[in-house]
Design an enzyme around this catalytic site. Structure first.
Site, mmCIF file in Angstrom:
data_model
loop_
_atom_site.group_PDB
_atom_site.id
_atom_site.type_symbol
_atom_site.label_atom_id
_atom_site.label_comp_id
_atom_site.label_asym_id
_atom_site.label_seq_id
_atom_site.Cartn_x
_atom_site.Cartn_y
_atom_site.Cartn_z
ATOM 1 N N ASP A 18 -62.464 21.142 -29.864
ATOM 2 C CA ASP A 18 -63.172 21.215 -28.600
ATOM 3 C C ASP A 18 -62.164 21.543 -27.497
ATOM 4 O OD1 ASP A 18 -65.311 20.725 -26.694
ATOM 5 O OD2 ASP A 18 -64.344 18.805 -26.281
ATOM 6 N N ASP A 20 -62.936 21.218 -23.362
ATOM 7 C CA ASP A 20 -63.033 20.322 -22.205
ATOM 8 C C ASP A 20 -62.886 18.856 -22.602
ATOM 9 O OD1 ASP A 20 -63.428 22.431 -20.478
ATOM 10 O OD2 ASP A 20 -65.611 22.330 -20.579
ATOM 11 N N ASP A 224 -64.188 14.897 -28.258
ATOM 12 C CA ASP A 224 -64.174 13.716 -27.395
ATOM 13 C C ASP A 224 -65.547 13.172 -27.074
ATOM 14 O OD1 ASP A 224 -64.895 15.894 -25.599
ATOM 15 O OD2 ASP A 224 -64.412 14.527 -23.943
#
Length: 288
Positions: A18, A20, A224
């Site tokens: 990922d 961001d 996250d």
């Protein structure tokens, strides 16, 4: 235009990440805290597949910054973009765009905007989508420079949105989306309306292409938040970094999940260096 860069046929490790809040800092969007690990990944020739809610226009910018030439997945699994000469064999894909073979999974963006507007009208909930905002407004919400916010609005398969109301209104909106056959997931800043796609489907297909090219490949996924969950289920080694508040997303529950000690790119760096160190010490076989 993508740069031709065929995978190394001896590669035994494949990293999906990922962006961001994971490889990129939540506030600054910088990957510099992960630089040591990024350099080691590049030195070893390990494919690094960006798998993000960002648009193709945004990802292409980060690929240049990272000197990355590998395939990538955009807009929460809406499509996988494979440089045309990356693999030496034929495989199914839906279209050619700017030097990429595109494997599409997502619903076209105009349809998603229609659904968001219909649910807003039916529910009476104050829903704000990217389609309602100009680049300056997106920049104000995200902290992105305006030029980068413009790239974030070049959407094809995913509509980020927010609800101006209590949590119960979000539940109502999600129910109406599901009744229409659409999905809603939560990212680092926004909720995301998509079709039936998710990161896991795209990750599984891209991993199979690498296995066909390189033989047995061990897959790593790093994220996250909730929208990374399908990706983490699809890999051999799932890793979760801490969010901006220093906590782990409690909705991300996967067997054998590794919780990296660090927020965003700091955790990313530590987890990858630990992984590569363990593989070196154990002859390239240890997961961590």
């Amino acid at each position: 235009m993508p740069t031709t860069h065929s995978p190394r046929h001896s590669a035994s490790l494949l990293i999906f990440t990922d962006l961001d809040g994971t490889l990129l800092d939540h506030d600054t969007y910088s990957c510099e805290p992960a630089r040591e690990a990024l350099n080691e990944v590049e030195r070893r020739g390990i494919p690094l597949v960006l798998c993000t809610s960002k648009t193709r226009a945004e990802v292409e910018r980060y690929r240049q910054l990272l000197n990355n030439h590998d395939p990538f997945v955009v807009e929460n699994g809406g499509a996988a973009f494979i440089p045309v000469d990356y693999f030496s064999f034929a495989y199914p894909y839906q279209r050619d765009v700017d030097g990429y073979h595109v494997i599409e999974y997502g619903t076209p963006y105009p349809r998603l905007v229609e659904i968001l507007q219909a649910v807003r009208a039916e529910s009476g909930v104050k829903i704000g989508g990217f389609s309602d905002l100009n680049a300056e407004q997106v920049a104000a919400l995200t902290g992105l420079p305006v030029e980068e916010a413009r790239l974030a609005k070049v959407r094809e398969y995913d509509e980020p949105f927010f609800v101006k109301g209590p949590p119960g209104e979000l539940n109502c909106v999600n129910t109406l989306f599901r009744r229409r056959g659409f999905r809603c997931t939560r990212g680092g800043r926004f909720h995301h309306l998509t079709g039936s796609n998710d990161k896991g489907k795209a990750v599984a297909d891209v991993a199979r292409l690498f296995e066909r090219a390189c033989g047995q490949v061990r897959t790593v996924g790093i994220g996250d938040s909730q929208n990374d969950l399908p990706m983490l289920w699809a890999v051999d080694v799932p890793i979760l970094v801490q969010r901006i508040d220093g906590k782990y997303d409690p909705t991300v529950k996967v067997p054998h999940l590794i919780r990296a000690g660090g927020i965003g790119p700091q955790g990313w760096c530590k987890a990858i260096l630990d992984l590569l160190s363990a593989r070196t010490e154990d002859g390239g076989t240890a997961p961590l």
